[in-house]
Design an enzyme around this catalytic site. Structure first.
Site, mmCIF file in Angstrom:
data_model
loop_
_atom_site.group_PDB
_atom_site.id
_atom_site.type_symbol
_atom_site.label_atom_id
_atom_site.label_comp_id
_atom_site.label_asym_id
_atom_site.label_seq_id
_atom_site.Cartn_x
_atom_site.Cartn_y
_atom_site.Cartn_z
ATOM 1 N N THR A 196 0.829 -1.215 0.000
ATOM 2 C CA THR A 196 0.000 0.000 0.000
ATOM 3 C C THR A 196 0.858 1.257 0.000
ATOM 4 O O THR A 196 1.998 1.241 0.453
ATOM 5 C CB THR A 196 -0.967 0.023 1.201
ATOM 6 N N HIS A 201 -7.820 2.385 6.140
ATOM 7 C CA HIS A 201 -9.046 2.642 6.890
ATOM 8 C C HIS A 201 -9.692 1.291 7.222
ATOM 9 O O HIS A 201 -9.130 0.248 6.942
ATOM 10 C CB HIS A 201 -9.963 3.558 6.081
ATOM 11 N N HIS A 204 -9.874 -1.479 4.552
ATOM 12 C CA HIS A 204 -8.596 -2.157 4.272
ATOM 13 C C HIS A 204 -8.274 -3.167 5.354
ATOM 14 O O HIS A 204 -7.768 -4.255 5.089
ATOM 15 C CB HIS A 204 -7.447 -1.151 4.205
ATOM 16 N N ARG A 290 -8.119 -3.969 -7.196
ATOM 17 C CA ARG A 290 -8.621 -3.296 -8.377
ATOM 18 C C ARG A 290 -7.650 -2.165 -8.694
ATOM 19 O O ARG A 290 -7.207 -1.459 -7.811
ATOM 20 C CB ARG A 290 -10.000 -2.726 -8.010
ATOM 21 N N ASP A 291 -7.278 -2.038 -9.963
ATOM 22 C CA ASP A 291 -6.396 -0.946 -10.396
ATOM 23 C C ASP A 291 -5.113 -0.876 -9.550
ATOM 24 O O ASP A 291 -4.721 0.192 -9.080
ATOM 25 C CB ASP A 291 -7.155 0.388 -10.325
#
Ligand code: PPS
Length: 573
Positions: A196, A201, A204, A290-291
């Site tokens: 990350t 938050h 996650h 995602r992405d």
């Protein structure tokens, strides 16, 4: 899915023994030195400590070509990212093939040596297309490639002398072998890593915990603290946030380590690269979302990569990567059940309330000091974020007046300063043209070069004031648009930049001629006088344009105050 288990035996590093390193350090004093860029220092650290295993140095030309074209080194091994030593043409010309060079950090400390076996001029457009998907400078790594990286690449094996020194969070940094030893010691046979570059938050925390449960593995939070996307929350803040989140996991299931990686935001290729790096760090599983490592929009306003391209590419190479993919569940908050659930597993969608706060909405709430609900994040995390980024009405900012000599810049700036001081709350500094020329720029004249230097100095001081939460009011002529833009960019890293064009016409300034300078300029007694014998680029898109003819100074200053209010920089009275 098959359950991978990592082999936690040590992996090869490029360091020589302590005694050899001491000797080499002395001998290397005679070698030609290359001063590493911040990104190269990150790359070198992971080369030396085995994070980039099986690389033995900066890529050779043959390996580079293989990596760019088909993600493979010349011996066929999977490697998706060019790890290259870019240098200037001048430096490259001073090197002979076969020569050893010293690799030094920015203070001159020698970190390693490299035997230069290869030197070539890369086809950067090709590298951009193949590695990053498009030769488009809206991509941060493509921008870096074209505008920051040197023209020539050097390649060859590296000998490690010492790790780059980090003074922050020392106890949270681990080499691949240190993590392997830690996992061995705790008996963690399966470990899922979470990459990350953002604060974590509740969603996650939920998803990482679930991922670990699903893989029946322990969890490694492995945030990047090297170089991330420009504009990200600084790593100091993030690590304090991560430490708070770490306490929310069941004890002894989860650990955290900081990774000094320089990200490239290369989406699919980056995901594969991240997986290889985590496998080197002893992890058996890797979460791909995602992405993953997405760079944002391209210059046409479209995404560079599809949202699941990274997962697709990863899946294709998974067996070679050595860390199994755990795909990211999109977690949403279900109000009625007061818990996070994977979005695709909610069967009663129509009967429940699903809550979500986007990244953009979160930034808005932080900027405006609005509530951030407890279901969204942990109070400790919100507190850290608010400490670092107070609401706009408590942040520093710069008001930058520009206009002809005698346009009224200084007078309005002074009035504005007094009004802001009456309100209180933040320190105010006035960097008026004449004051600056007396104190900061006393040796400068009015050539383009000197004016630019003068404005850049003002910009630097204003950016420091802005960074530290104060208000800087600048009032130079600042005739060049490009220089004003430069100052804007510098300041906007820290706070708002409010450009105010004091639009008094040249005729009016000359008619007033308060200092008698226009007369002298007309007579040729002052050279290079703005508006008379020197250019002035009229601001195209200032935050505010004020007319001064038939308008009182107090009203002009008041217009600025209203603008600051509407931008949220001062609280409405
Ligand atoms: S610049 O271009 O932004 O660096 O100029 P600045 O530092 O604001 O300085 C402008 C003041 O210097 C006086 N002065 C001149 N101005 C423009 N051109 C020439 N050649 C020149 N020579 C001296 C002038 O008084 C300016 O003050 P202001 O307050 O703008 O009237």
């Amino acid at each position: 899915s098959k359950l991978m288990q990592s082999n936690l035996a040590p992996i090869p590093e490029l360091f020589v023994s302590y005694d050899s390193a001491q000797k080499l350090k002395v001998e290397a004093g005679d070698l030609t030195s290359h001063d590493l860029t911040p990104r190269q220092i990150c790359d070198l650290e992971l080369l030396m400590n085995g994070g980039f295993n099986p690389l033995k140095g900066f890529l050779t030309e043959e390996d580079y070509n293989g990596v760019v074209e088909n993600m493979r080194l010349s011996n066929g091994t999977l490697w998706p990212m060019p790890i290259t030593l870019d240098v200037s043409e001048e430096f490259a010309d001073s090197i002979e093939i076969g020569q050893d060079i010293a690799l030094r950090d920015q203070e001159g400390v020698i970190l390693g040596t490299m035997t230069v076996t290869d030197r070539w001029v890369p086809n950067k457009a090709r590298e951009a297309e193949k590695v990053f998907g498009a030769d488009d400078s809206a991509h941060p790594a493509v921008n870096y490639l074209h505008n920051q990286a040197g023209k020539v690449y050097l390649g060859g094996p590296v000998t490690g002398i010492q790790q780059p020194v980090h003074y922050d969070f020392r106890g949270r940094r681990d080499t691949p072998n240190e993590l392997r030893a830690y996992f061995r010691k705790l008996g963690w046979r399966k470990v899922v890593a979470f990459q990350t570059r953002n604060p974590l938050h509740r969603a996650h925390q939920e998803l990482t915990f679930r991922a670990a449960k699903e893989a029946q593995a322990n969890l490694l939070l492995h945030p990047v603290v090297g170089m991330t996307k420009p504009g990200d929350v600084d790593h100091f803040t993030r690590v304090r946030c991560y430490e708070a989140v770490l306490d929310k996991y069941p004890q002894s299931t989860t650990t955290m380590s900081l990774l000094n990686l320089a990200m490239r935001m290369a989406g699919p290729r980056e995901a594969v690269w991240h997986g290889l790096i985590r496998a080197n760090h002893g992890c058996s599983h890797f979460i791909v979302g995602r992405d993953h490592a997405g760079p944002g929009k391209n210059s046409a306003g479209e995404d560079f990569y599809g949202p699941y391209d990274a997962q697709d590419l990863y899946r294709q190479y998974q067996s070679e990567i050595g860390a199994e993919m755990v795909d990211f569940k999109h977690m949403v908050y279900v109000q009625e059940r007061a818990q996070y659930e994977p979005a695709d597993e909610i069967e009663d969608r129509d009967n429940v309330t699903i809550l979500n706060i986007s990244g953009t909405e979160l930034r808005r709430r932080l900027a405006e000091g609005l509530e951030i609900p407890e279901w969204f994040s942990f109070p400790e995390v919100v507190k850290e974020l608010r400490r670092t980024k107070p609401p706009r009405s408590q942040q520093g900012f710069t008001v930058f007046f520009t206009g002809f000599s005698g346009s009224g810049k200084s007078t309005i700036a002074n009035a504005l300063m007094v009004k802001l001081m009456e309100m209180g709350g933040r320190p105010v500094t006035l960097l008026d043209g004449d004051i600056v020329r007396k104190n900061l720029s006393s040796e400068l004249g009015f050539s383009k070069e000197h004016r630019d230097l003068n404005i850049k100095r003002i910009g630097y001081v204003a950016s420091e004031i802005t960074k530290n939460g104060g208000i800087a009011i600048c009032a130079p002529i600042a005739p060049y648009g490009a220089t004003r833009r430069h100052v804007r960019e510098e300041i906007e890293q820290y706070g708002a930049f409010v450009e105010v064009h004091v639009a008094t016409s040249l005729e009016e300034c000359e008619r007033r001629d308060r200092k008698g300078l226009y007369k002298l300029a007309r007579e040729g007694k002052i050279k290079e006088f703005t508006g008379i014998s020197d250019p002035y680029d009229v601001p195209v898109d200032p935050e505010l344009r004020v007319e001064t003819e038939n308008v009182e100074v107090d009203n002009c200053a008041h217009q600025v105050i209203l603008k600051l209010e509407s931008l949220g920089l001062i609280a409405a009275q």
